[in-house]
Design a protein around this motif. Sequence first.
Motif, PDB file in Angstrom:
ATOM      1  N   ASP A 106      49.218  58.184  41.465  1.00  0.00           N
ATOM      2  CA  ASP A 106      48.595  56.860  41.395  1.00  0.00           C
ATOM      3  C   ASP A 106      47.130  57.052  41.779  1.00  0.00           C
ATOM      4  OD1 ASP A 106      48.432  56.787  44.266  1.00  0.00           O
ATOM      5  OD2 ASP A 106      50.421  55.901  44.375  1.00  0.00           O
ATOM      6  N   ASP A 107      46.390  55.955  41.982  1.00  0.00           N
ATOM      7  CA  ASP A 107      44.949  56.067  42.242  1.00  0.00           C
ATOM      8  C   ASP A 107      44.610  56.884  43.488  1.00  0.00           C
ATOM      9  OD1 ASP A 107      44.343  54.627  39.998  1.00  0.00           O
ATOM     10  OD2 ASP A 107      44.027  52.729  41.055  1.00  0.00           O
ATOM     11  N   SER A 108      45.510  56.958  44.457  1.00  0.00           N
ATOM     12  CA  SER A 108      45.189  57.642  45.711  1.00  0.00           C
ATOM     13  C   SER A 108      46.116  58.819  46.021  1.00  0.00           C
ATOM     14  CB  SER A 108      45.233  56.644  46.872  1.00  0.00           C
ATOM     15  OG  SER A 108      46.529  56.099  46.983  1.00  0.00           O
ATOM     16  N   THR A 109      46.988  59.196  45.078  1.00  0.00           N
ATOM     17  CA  THR A 109      47.990  60.231  45.360  1.00  0.00           C
ATOM     18  C   THR A 109      48.014  61.273  44.243  1.00  0.00           C
ATOM     19  OG1 THR A 109      49.337  58.525  46.429  1.00  0.00           O
ATOM     20  CG2 THR A 109      50.401  60.635  45.976  1.00  0.00           C
ATOM     21  N   VAL A 110      48.052  62.553  44.662  1.00  0.00           N
ATOM     22  CA  VAL A 110      48.168  63.660  43.723  1.00  0.00           C
ATOM     23  C   VAL A 110      49.326  64.539  44.191  1.00  0.00           C
ATOM     24  CG1 VAL A 110      47.029  65.698  42.730  1.00  0.00           C
ATOM     25  CG2 VAL A 110      45.698  63.629  43.199  1.00  0.00           C
ATOM     26  N   GLU A 111      50.156  64.972  43.232  1.00  0.00           N
ATOM     27  CA  GLU A 111      51.257  65.880  43.543  1.00  0.00           C
ATOM     28  C   GLU A 111      50.860  67.282  43.084  1.00  0.00           C
ATOM     29  OE1 GLU A 111      55.998  65.973  42.925  1.00  0.00           O
ATOM     30  OE2 GLU A 111      54.817  65.836  41.084  1.00  0.00           O
ATOM     31  N   PHE A 112      50.977  68.248  44.000  1.00  0.00           N
ATOM     32  CA  PHE A 112      50.656  69.645  43.704  1.00  0.00           C
ATOM     33  C   PHE A 112      51.934  70.473  43.712  1.00  0.00           C
ATOM     34  CE2 PHE A 112      46.636  68.041  45.161  1.00  0.00           C
ATOM     35  CZ  PHE A 112      45.699  68.728  44.392  1.00  0.00           C
ATOM     36  N   THR A 113      51.992  71.444  42.813  1.00  0.00           N
ATOM     37  CA  THR A 113      53.095  72.394  42.773  1.00  0.00           C
ATOM     38  C   THR A 113      52.489  73.792  42.763  1.00  0.00           C
ATOM     39  OG1 THR A 113      54.479  70.862  41.532  1.00  0.00           O
ATOM     40  CG2 THR A 113      55.131  73.175  41.506  1.00  0.00           C
ATOM     41  N   ARG A 114      52.862  74.593  43.751  1.00  0.00           N
ATOM     42  CA  ARG A 114      52.357  75.967  43.866  1.00  0.00           C
ATOM     43  C   ARG A 114      53.476  76.912  43.424  1.00  0.00           C
ATOM     44  NH1 ARG A 114      49.681  75.577  48.526  1.00  0.00           N
ATOM     45  NH2 ARG A 114      47.643  75.780  47.590  1.00  0.00           N
ATOM     46  N   THR A 115      53.100  77.958  42.656  1.00  0.00           N
ATOM     47  CA  THR A 115      54.064  78.956  42.211  1.00  0.00           C
ATOM     48  C   THR A 115      53.531  80.355  42.518  1.00  0.00           C
ATOM     49  OG1 THR A 115      53.123  79.105  39.986  1.00  0.00           O
ATOM     50  CG2 THR A 115      54.895  77.509  40.306  1.00  0.00           C
ATOM     51  N   ARG A 116      54.456  81.292  42.594  1.00  0.00           N
ATOM     52  CA  ARG A 116      54.089  82.700  42.722  1.00  0.00           C
ATOM     53  C   ARG A 116      54.921  83.466  41.712  1.00  0.00           C
ATOM     54  NH1 ARG A 116      54.235  86.908  47.782  1.00  0.00           N
ATOM     55  NH2 ARG A 116      53.119  88.539  46.668  1.00  0.00           N
ATOM     56  N   GLU A 117      54.225  84.130  40.801  1.00  0.00           N
ATOM     57  CA  GLU A 117      54.890  84.898  39.751  1.00  0.00           C
ATOM     58  C   GLU A 117      55.922  84.043  39.010  1.00  0.00           C
ATOM     59  OE1 GLU A 117      56.214  88.374  41.844  1.00  0.00           O
ATOM     60  OE2 GLU A 117      54.163  89.052  42.187  1.00  0.00           O
ATOM     61  N   ALA A 124      53.659  69.609  47.218  1.00  0.00           N
ATOM     62  CA  ALA A 124      52.911  68.832  48.205  1.00  0.00           C
ATOM     63  C   ALA A 124      52.434  67.532  47.587  1.00  0.00           C
ATOM     64  CB  ALA A 124      51.724  69.638  48.723  1.00  0.00           C
ATOM     65  N   LEU A 125      52.456  66.486  48.384  1.00  0.00           N
ATOM     66  CA  LEU A 125      51.964  65.176  47.984  1.00  0.00           C
ATOM     67  C   LEU A 125      50.746  64.873  48.851  1.00  0.00           C
ATOM     68  CD1 LEU A 125      53.163  63.311  45.859  1.00  0.00           C
ATOM     69  CD2 LEU A 125      54.214  62.011  47.699  1.00  0.00           C
ATOM     70  N   TRP A 126      49.599  64.695  48.222  1.00  0.00           N
ATOM     71  CA  TRP A 126      48.364  64.395  48.936  1.00  0.00           C
ATOM     72  C   TRP A 126      48.040  62.925  48.697  1.00  0.00           C
ATOM     73  CZ3 TRP A 126      44.383  68.817  47.654  1.00  0.00           C
ATOM     74  CH2 TRP A 126      44.936  70.046  47.975  1.00  0.00           C
ATOM     75  N   LYS A 127      47.948  62.147  49.799  1.00  0.00           N
ATOM     76  CA  LYS A 127      47.689  60.716  49.672  1.00  0.00           C
ATOM     77  C   LYS A 127      46.478  60.346  50.532  1.00  0.00           C
ATOM     78  CE  LYS A 127      49.876  56.230  49.576  1.00  0.00           C
ATOM     79  NZ  LYS A 127      49.452  55.936  48.214  1.00  0.00           N
ATOM     80  N   VAL A 128      45.467  59.761  49.887  1.00  0.00           N
ATOM     81  CA  VAL A 128      44.248  59.345  50.578  1.00  0.00           C
ATOM     82  C   VAL A 128      44.406  57.896  51.022  1.00  0.00           C
ATOM     83  CG1 VAL A 128      41.749  59.001  50.336  1.00  0.00           C
ATOM     84  CG2 VAL A 128      42.858  60.955  49.234  1.00  0.00           C
ATOM     85  N   SER A 129      43.987  57.598  52.263  1.00  0.00           N
ATOM     86  CA  SER A 129      44.097  56.242  52.805  1.00  0.00           C
ATOM     87  C   SER A 129      43.201  55.280  52.019  1.00  0.00           C
ATOM     88  CB  SER A 129      43.691  56.238  54.283  1.00  0.00           C
ATOM     89  OG  SER A 129      42.317  56.589  54.411  1.00  0.00           O
ATOM     90  N   PRO A 130      43.500  53.971  52.085  1.00  0.00           N
ATOM     91  CA  PRO A 130      42.693  52.993  51.352  1.00  0.00           C
ATOM     92  C   PRO A 130      41.203  53.029  51.714  1.00  0.00           C
ATOM     93  CG  PRO A 130      44.740  51.981  52.073  1.00  0.00           C
ATOM     94  CD  PRO A 130      44.670  53.353  52.718  1.00  0.00           C
ATOM     95  N   ASP A 131      40.872  53.377  52.982  1.00  0.00           N
ATOM     96  CA  ASP A 131      39.457  53.436  53.363  1.00  0.00           C
ATOM     97  C   ASP A 131      38.811  54.785  53.030  1.00  0.00           C
ATOM     98  OD1 ASP A 131      40.375  55.196  55.322  1.00  0.00           O
ATOM     99  OD2 ASP A 131      39.918  53.861  57.007  1.00  0.00           O
ATOM    100  N   GLY A 132      39.599  55.730  52.487  1.00  0.00           N
ATOM    101  CA  GLY A 132      39.061  57.023  52.076  1.00  0.00           C
ATOM    102  C   GLY A 132      38.744  57.981  53.210  1.00  0.00           C
ATOM    103  N   ARG A 133      39.110  57.650  54.443  1.00  0.00           N
ATOM    104  CA  ARG A 133      38.741  58.481  55.596  1.00  0.00           C
ATOM    105  C   ARG A 133      39.766  59.546  55.962  1.00  0.00           C
ATOM    106  NH1 ARG A 133      36.453  53.752  59.483  1.00  0.00           N
ATOM    107  NH2 ARG A 133      34.677  53.203  58.185  1.00  0.00           N
TER     108      ARG A 133
END
Length: 160
Positions: A106-117, A124-133
């Motif tokens: 969504d506007d403030s959330t990115v899902e990351f997937t890490r792989t090896r070979e 990982a789910l990265w979510k930024v707060s509404p104030d961006g801090r």
Amino acid sequence: RRLRISPDGKTLTHEMENRLPDGRTVTETVVYRRTSTESHPLAGIWKPESRKATDSPTVLYERAGNGLKSVNGVGGTFTVMLDGKPVPETGPTMIPGITIAAKQVDDSTVEFTRTREGAVTQRALWKVSPDGRTMTVTTTNIGATAGPETVTSTWVKKSS
């Protein structure tokens, strides 16, 4: 890198020294608590309890077209589009064969997937707060030796 197990076998101290690209040395100590019992002193599942470092980790994230560029404090870098396609993580401290992919949730959330070979090792789910801090990162390591736990960390944006 040094590993020490306490005499009672319940704690593991992991001491690391990393030389940064700018020549500085960072010392980090992580103390883990054993959450399972095994026949070998080092085998088992270890949960991190504390972390101390001579330098706080800093990561720069910036827009790169329709994606994100990340540069961490130990020289690791990647530029990823938000299309779920994997790209290599590179840098002097990165393990060869590691890739990372990202999808915008969504506007403030990115899902990351890490792989090896080719095998998924982390989500990982990265979510930024509404104030961006602040950014809350919820990470699940995947694999036979990863352990069943999800770790949540909070990152605070530095003033420019």
